[in-house]
Design a protein around this motif. Sequence first.
Motif, PDB file in Angstrom:
ATOM      1  N   GLU A   3       0.835  -1.206   0.000  1.00  0.00           N
ATOM      2  CA  GLU A   3       0.000   0.000   0.000  1.00  0.00           C
ATOM      3  C   GLU A   3       0.872   1.260   0.000  1.00  0.00           C
ATOM      4  O   GLU A   3       0.555   2.247  -0.672  1.00  0.00           O
ATOM      5  CB  GLU A   3      -0.913  -0.025   1.224  1.00  0.00           C
ATOM      6  CG  GLU A   3      -1.939   1.085   1.249  1.00  0.00           C
ATOM      7  CD  GLU A   3      -2.901   0.970   2.410  1.00  0.00           C
ATOM      8  OE1 GLU A   3      -3.520   1.989   2.769  1.00  0.00           O
ATOM      9  OE2 GLU A   3      -3.031  -0.143   2.963  1.00  0.00           O
ATOM     10  N   PHE A   4       1.948   1.234   0.746  1.00  0.00           N
ATOM     11  CA  PHE A   4       2.888   2.356   0.824  1.00  0.00           C
ATOM     12  C   PHE A   4       3.456   2.668  -0.567  1.00  0.00           C
ATOM     13  O   PHE A   4       3.517   3.821  -0.999  1.00  0.00           O
ATOM     14  CB  PHE A   4       4.009   1.991   1.798  1.00  0.00           C
ATOM     15  CG  PHE A   4       5.089   3.028   1.948  1.00  0.00           C
ATOM     16  CD1 PHE A   4       4.966   4.041   2.891  1.00  0.00           C
ATOM     17  CD2 PHE A   4       6.238   2.981   1.172  1.00  0.00           C
ATOM     18  CE1 PHE A   4       5.969   5.001   3.044  1.00  0.00           C
ATOM     19  CE2 PHE A   4       7.243   3.923   1.314  1.00  0.00           C
ATOM     20  CZ  PHE A   4       7.100   4.934   2.251  1.00  0.00           C
ATOM     21  N   GLN A   5       3.863   1.624  -1.262  1.00  0.00           N
ATOM     22  CA  GLN A   5       4.449   1.823  -2.593  1.00  0.00           C
ATOM     23  C   GLN A   5       3.400   2.232  -3.614  1.00  0.00           C
ATOM     24  O   GLN A   5       3.675   3.043  -4.508  1.00  0.00           O
ATOM     25  CB  GLN A   5       5.168   0.543  -3.024  1.00  0.00           C
ATOM     26  CG  GLN A   5       6.393   0.237  -2.175  1.00  0.00           C
ATOM     27  CD  GLN A   5       7.028  -1.094  -2.516  1.00  0.00           C
ATOM     28  OE1 GLN A   5       6.361  -2.025  -2.975  1.00  0.00           O
ATOM     29  NE2 GLN A   5       8.330  -1.200  -2.289  1.00  0.00           N
ATOM     30  N   HIS A   6       2.189   1.699  -3.485  1.00  0.00           N
ATOM     31  CA  HIS A   6       1.120   2.058  -4.409  1.00  0.00           C
ATOM     32  C   HIS A   6       0.724   3.523  -4.245  1.00  0.00           C
ATOM     33  O   HIS A   6       0.371   4.210  -5.214  1.00  0.00           O
ATOM     34  CB  HIS A   6      -0.093   1.151  -4.176  1.00  0.00           C
ATOM     35  CG  HIS A   6      -1.266   1.488  -5.051  1.00  0.00           C
ATOM     36  ND1 HIS A   6      -1.300   1.181  -6.397  1.00  0.00           N
ATOM     37  CD2 HIS A   6      -2.446   2.118  -4.768  1.00  0.00           C
ATOM     38  CE1 HIS A   6      -2.445   1.606  -6.903  1.00  0.00           C
ATOM     39  NE2 HIS A   6      -3.159   2.168  -5.942  1.00  0.00           N
ATOM     40  N   ALA A   7       0.786   4.018  -2.993  1.00  0.00           N
ATOM     41  CA  ALA A   7       0.382   5.399  -2.726  1.00  0.00           C
ATOM     42  C   ALA A   7       1.348   6.409  -3.315  1.00  0.00           C
ATOM     43  O   ALA A   7       0.976   7.563  -3.557  1.00  0.00           O
ATOM     44  CB  ALA A   7       0.263   5.617  -1.213  1.00  0.00           C
ATOM     45  N   GLY A   8       2.582   6.010  -3.535  1.00  0.00           N
ATOM     46  CA  GLY A   8       3.577   6.938  -4.088  1.00  0.00           C
ATOM     47  C   GLY A   8       4.571   6.196  -4.955  1.00  0.00           C
ATOM     48  O   GLY A   8       5.592   5.706  -4.443  1.00  0.00           O
ATOM     49  N   ARG A  62       8.573   5.429  -4.410  1.00  0.00           N
ATOM     50  CA  ARG A  62       8.969   5.718  -3.027  1.00  0.00           C
ATOM     51  C   ARG A  62       9.911   4.666  -2.465  1.00  0.00           C
ATOM     52  O   ARG A  62      10.627   4.917  -1.495  1.00  0.00           O
ATOM     53  CB  ARG A  62       7.724   5.801  -2.132  1.00  0.00           C
ATOM     54  CG  ARG A  62       6.772   6.917  -2.490  1.00  0.00           C
ATOM     55  CD  ARG A  62       5.501   6.857  -1.656  1.00  0.00           C
ATOM     56  NE  ARG A  62       5.728   7.297  -0.283  1.00  0.00           N
ATOM     57  CZ  ARG A  62       4.796   7.252   0.660  1.00  0.00           C
ATOM     58  NH1 ARG A  62       3.598   6.774   0.382  1.00  0.00           N
ATOM     59  NH2 ARG A  62       5.055   7.672   1.878  1.00  0.00           N
TER      60      ARG A  62
END
Length: 454
Positions: A264-269, A272
């Motif tokens: 989710e962290f990588q999908h959001a940005g 990143r």
Amino acid sequence: MVGKLRCTQWCDGQDPLERCVEQPLPLFARPTLTWSARLEEVTPTNPRGDGWQKPSSSSSGSASACASYPWLDFTVGSDTGGSIRHPAGVNGLFGIRPSLGAIESSLALVCCREFDTIGVFARSTSVASAVTRIMMGSNDGKRRETDKGLVHRAMRTRRFKLLYAVEPPSDPASQTPKFFPHSSVISPESQLPAATAIFESFITRLESHLSVQRQTIDLYDYWSTTRPHPESTGEDLAKYTEMIYPSLLYGAMSRDVIQPFVAEFQHAGPGRGQPFIEPTTKARLEYGAGVSDEEIRRSREALAIYAHWVNNVLLPAPASASAPWQENENAKDGGGAAGEVGDDVIPLLVYPQAWGQPQYRDEVSIRDPGNLFWEGFSVYSLSYGSGCPDYVLPLGEVEFTSRITRAKAHLPVAVSLLAPRGMDDVLLGLISELEEAGILREVSVGSRLFSDAQ
């Protein structure tokens, strides 16, 4: 709701400072070190003593805040492997880890549902009991916060059995042992920790209040004589329980919490990369990612056997006393505790939680990279392994001379009191009675445990 308090990253056990030697070194070589210092947030301050003590970890912010600010009536934390109990002990608070399932937590982010529960820090038993009952209330339609009569009737009509957990006689002397000193090492010449007298005073008064005499129990020996008999339980207590917690916790964290978060962290940005994870926790998660399905299955089987032993042999609940949400294993299997107990007897187990010994926050914990987990039997596993309640009770203080300030200061002494799973109402009623009788006292905020301390 006042605000969110700090915890260690992913609620893992982390020291303010930690280092590990990266590789084997030749004699006299200068070590290459890596540092883990809870880099994203400064470690909260334990207000007790000289102000330079570790606050423990995971729910450290909740504990240190409750011990620091009079306008906070209570704080909330979570306990997986000791994250309420150890912070409560060293910060001098009442810490409530309730029975597993007693408080609804399906909407909370948890590390491992087999172990996790929500609990309370407070400075008095009255607040701790009231808040815990309210939190349990939504999960038990038969419980009423004002129905104190039920608890008091249970206290009057039921008998108690007090199990006093002691160190094995062969264990070397320690200033912070897991259990109370064995009688074989106590003599007029014994150099016992200063907290021993505080523990003894409390146990003696507890015996009088309950009209019982303590029954000494060596848990290692008791396991060896009463454990289940399949070949899988041939190990001693420490060996049998050694890898249950690491395999289940970090296997679940890695698969169910961290990996989805990273995605989710990588999908959001996009671009990143990886989020920062503290080095020790990262190594533990890497271990968890490598735990196979077969290892998790074996760990769950071992956990079930261990939980059955605690819930049916060591701390069996009276047959009629289970909470509506709690299946009563004792009613099914006819278990018995040390010395055999009757239907109306509630076993309680007491062990030392905090010895009033300094643990300076500037002391660096040195850990071998291959040794990611604590060795030996974890006394915290009695609760997280079985789901039984474990309540921390502050008792008094031990004086010491601070290495930092060079002045005299005082550190908390505390015990843990365990009851059968599902017996939270009775245990909450008991600790309230002990405060009313003056055996327990409301604690204050700041460097000293009691407001009238000189």
